[in-house]
Scaffold this motif. Sequence first.
Motif, PDB file in Angstrom:
ATOM      1  N   ASN A 194     -12.023  18.226 106.837  1.00  0.00           N
ATOM      2  CA  ASN A 194     -13.460  18.538 106.810  1.00  0.00           C
ATOM      3  C   ASN A 194     -14.071  18.103 105.479  1.00  0.00           C
ATOM      4  O   ASN A 194     -13.792  18.673 104.435  1.00  0.00           O
ATOM      5  CB  ASN A 194     -13.656  20.042 107.022  1.00  0.00           C
ATOM      6  CG  ASN A 194     -15.127  20.430 107.062  1.00  0.00           C
ATOM      7  OD1 ASN A 194     -15.992  19.576 107.249  1.00  0.00           O
ATOM      8  ND2 ASN A 194     -15.401  21.712 106.890  1.00  0.00           N
ATOM      9  N   GLY A 195     -14.899  17.039 105.527  1.00  0.00           N
ATOM     10  CA  GLY A 195     -15.616  16.599 104.337  1.00  0.00           C
ATOM     11  C   GLY A 195     -14.754  15.958 103.271  1.00  0.00           C
ATOM     12  O   GLY A 195     -15.108  15.999 102.089  1.00  0.00           O
ATOM     13  N   CYS A 196     -13.634  15.358 103.672  1.00  0.00           N
ATOM     14  CA  CYS A 196     -12.704  14.748 102.705  1.00  0.00           C
ATOM     15  C   CYS A 196     -12.887  13.236 102.644  1.00  0.00           C
ATOM     16  O   CYS A 196     -13.128  12.581 103.666  1.00  0.00           O
ATOM     17  CB  CYS A 196     -11.264  15.081 103.072  1.00  0.00           C
ATOM     18  SG  CYS A 196     -10.865  16.833 102.952  1.00  0.00           S
ATOM     19  N   ARG A 197     -12.740  12.688 101.441  1.00  0.00           N
ATOM     20  CA  ARG A 197     -12.805  11.230 101.239  1.00  0.00           C
ATOM     21  C   ARG A 197     -11.789  10.842 100.169  1.00  0.00           C
ATOM     22  O   ARG A 197     -11.181  11.705  99.544  1.00  0.00           O
ATOM     23  CB  ARG A 197     -14.213  10.812 100.833  1.00  0.00           C
ATOM     24  CG  ARG A 197     -15.239  10.980 101.951  1.00  0.00           C
ATOM     25  CD  ARG A 197     -16.618  10.590 101.508  1.00  0.00           C
ATOM     26  NE  ARG A 197     -17.167  11.515 100.538  1.00  0.00           N
ATOM     27  CZ  ARG A 197     -18.022  11.171  99.571  1.00  0.00           C
ATOM     28  NH1 ARG A 197     -18.394   9.903  99.427  1.00  0.00           N
ATOM     29  NH2 ARG A 197     -18.498  12.064  98.732  1.00  0.00           N
ATOM     30  N   MET A 198     -11.632   9.530  99.962  1.00  0.00           N
ATOM     31  CA  MET A 198     -10.606   9.117  98.999  1.00  0.00           C
ATOM     32  C   MET A 198     -11.075   7.978  98.105  1.00  0.00           C
ATOM     33  O   MET A 198     -11.948   7.184  98.456  1.00  0.00           O
ATOM     34  CB  MET A 198      -9.315   8.725  99.708  1.00  0.00           C
ATOM     35  CG  MET A 198      -9.347   7.449 100.489  1.00  0.00           C
ATOM     36  SD  MET A 198      -7.692   7.058 101.173  1.00  0.00           S
ATOM     37  CE  MET A 198      -8.110   5.671 102.243  1.00  0.00           C
ATOM     38  N   LEU A 199     -10.449   7.936  96.944  1.00  0.00           N
ATOM     39  CA  LEU A 199     -10.611   6.884  95.958  1.00  0.00           C
ATOM     40  C   LEU A 199      -9.251   6.212  95.785  1.00  0.00           C
ATOM     41  O   LEU A 199      -8.265   6.864  95.426  1.00  0.00           O
ATOM     42  CB  LEU A 199     -11.099   7.476  94.632  1.00  0.00           C
ATOM     43  CG  LEU A 199     -10.968   6.642  93.358  1.00  0.00           C
ATOM     44  CD1 LEU A 199     -11.766   5.353  93.482  1.00  0.00           C
ATOM     45  CD2 LEU A 199     -11.447   7.445  92.152  1.00  0.00           C
ATOM     46  N   LEU A 200      -9.179   4.920  96.074  1.00  0.00           N
ATOM     47  CA  LEU A 200      -7.944   4.141  95.946  1.00  0.00           C
ATOM     48  C   LEU A 200      -7.990   3.339  94.663  1.00  0.00           C
ATOM     49  O   LEU A 200      -8.953   2.596  94.413  1.00  0.00           O
ATOM     50  CB  LEU A 200      -7.788   3.196  97.145  1.00  0.00           C
ATOM     51  CG  LEU A 200      -7.566   3.856  98.504  1.00  0.00           C
ATOM     52  CD1 LEU A 200      -7.865   2.866  99.631  1.00  0.00           C
ATOM     53  CD2 LEU A 200      -6.137   4.380  98.625  1.00  0.00           C
ATOM     54  N   SER A 205      -7.245  21.043 103.385  1.00  0.00           N
ATOM     55  CA  SER A 205      -8.022  21.095 102.133  1.00  0.00           C
ATOM     56  C   SER A 205      -9.430  20.561 102.391  1.00  0.00           C
ATOM     57  O   SER A 205      -9.673  19.354 102.282  1.00  0.00           O
ATOM     58  CB  SER A 205      -7.341  20.269 101.045  1.00  0.00           C
ATOM     59  OG  SER A 205      -6.030  20.707 100.810  1.00  0.00           O
ATOM     60  N   PRO A 206     -10.387  21.421 102.740  1.00  0.00           N
ATOM     61  CA  PRO A 206     -11.739  20.944 103.054  1.00  0.00           C
ATOM     62  C   PRO A 206     -12.490  20.478 101.810  1.00  0.00           C
ATOM     63  O   PRO A 206     -12.252  20.952 100.699  1.00  0.00           O
ATOM     64  CB  PRO A 206     -12.400  22.175 103.674  1.00  0.00           C
ATOM     65  CG  PRO A 206     -11.690  23.333 103.049  1.00  0.00           C
ATOM     66  CD  PRO A 206     -10.268  22.884 102.876  1.00  0.00           C
ATOM     67  N   HIS A 207     -13.396  19.511 102.025  1.00  0.00           N
ATOM     68  CA  HIS A 207     -14.310  19.029 100.982  1.00  0.00           C
ATOM     69  C   HIS A 207     -13.546  18.665  99.701  1.00  0.00           C
ATOM     70  O   HIS A 207     -13.879  19.102  98.599  1.00  0.00           O
ATOM     71  CB  HIS A 207     -15.378  20.090 100.692  1.00  0.00           C
ATOM     72  CG  HIS A 207     -16.155  20.505 101.898  1.00  0.00           C
ATOM     73  ND1 HIS A 207     -17.061  19.686 102.523  1.00  0.00           N
ATOM     74  CD2 HIS A 207     -16.121  21.667 102.629  1.00  0.00           C
ATOM     75  CE1 HIS A 207     -17.573  20.304 103.576  1.00  0.00           C
ATOM     76  NE2 HIS A 207     -17.023  21.515 103.668  1.00  0.00           N
TER      77      HIS A 207
END
Length: 468
Positions: free
Chosen positions: A156-162, A116-118
């Motif tokens: 690719n271009g993934c980030r997270m919110l915890l 799952s990009p971006h």
Amino acid sequence: MLSNFLSDKISSFLPFSPTDEQRRLILALSAFIFNRDPSSVFVLRGYAGTGKTSVIAALIRAMLFFRQRTTLLAPTGRAAKVMAAYAGSPAYTIHKKIYRQKTLGEPSFALAQNLSPHTFFIIDEASMISNGGDSETSFGSGRLLDDLISFIYCGNGCRMLLIGDDAQLPPVGQDHSPALELNRLLSAGLSPTEFSLTQVVRQNQSSGILFNATAVRHLIDNSTPPSLPRLSADPFSDVIPISGAQLIECLNDEYARTGLHETIVITRANWQALQYNQGIRHQVLQRDDEIGNGDLIMITRNNYFWSQDYDNIEFLANGDIAEVTRIRSVREIYGLRFADLSLRLLDYDCDIDARILLDALYADTPQKVLLLQNQLFQAVAEDYAHISNRRERFKQMAQDPYFNALQVKFAYAVTCHKAQGGQWNTVFVDQGLLSKEQDSDYFHWLYTALTRATSRLYLVNFPDKCFT
């Protein structure tokens, strides 16, 4: 600026005017979304009643409005169901998203590839995410937080919110919640931004549940907490102290008012939960059978066998709650008793057929459960003793339906760790006998138990000196 446009859109999706603290959070979240640092991560800590859930729900709606890819995750099926309800968007368990089964029928899962990009991954109830301790080595490295980070940031271009509440209980076997600790995220090569919501919003001031949860949270923050909590029942209508003599009548009333699915008893020990479950079935529900249609059960050990024929279920997880819809057969073999059941998995809204180990229903200690496991293992192993190759023998045993019988307990009463991540309309909390001095673990337990209730909270057998 684009971040200001996003923050305005988030605010527009709130059902109330945000507080100053919530406005600062919305601005911080908007800045994070447009942060170009590929290693950035946002850690949101929020106490009960601070509006954390409402802000995150508004954020998710704003992301969908702008067609930004988001994936919602939670540690358990029940927590994912709660998240999906408040976000108005599908949510999944972390395990289901980041792991794949190595071989069909093999109870071993490897870390999957992030396809799952971006995408922004929003993870709720992050205080429950372990990183060792009680983690199962059948999943990836056995360190859930490390695997979650690897999965997301290899995309690719993934980030997270915890998102989490560090006043709640930490994962089993650990004395802290690693997913909410900045040092742990820094050591993983991430660049964390943190924000803490601490102000209980005005709309919740009339809630006795939140008032008492906040009072207990202040005790957690106190370096020398008192020996007993200081709770308040008056003038609140949603907090009701009761004695053991009133319990049956109150349970009957709540089952009639909100139903079995929305009522739970939370205890501190497994043996207490067992006693409650037996008492509720016999004295409240008037059930004398060993197990019957309509009974609620909780799976107490991960199981990978019975989900093989169901595309939408990777495995049956420890803590999943199911309703018995049909008893197809009961039999005795190997000196143990089994039942073949049709079940409705409440956290996933789907049906499954499975076999359970009836004897485990009434095991009151982990040691007794272990004895049952060993007895079953030895008995089934005799049926495969003719296979000389040890590897092949265990491979055949792993496909035996008796060997794979579900371990379950009744789910009318559970320990706080089993309830964590879930919410019920009505919660009965029984803390049992207290020692003279209570440590910080007790206050984390009490805070977590109180915050499982959304509408009505019964405090069972709490001493009068606990109330102000």
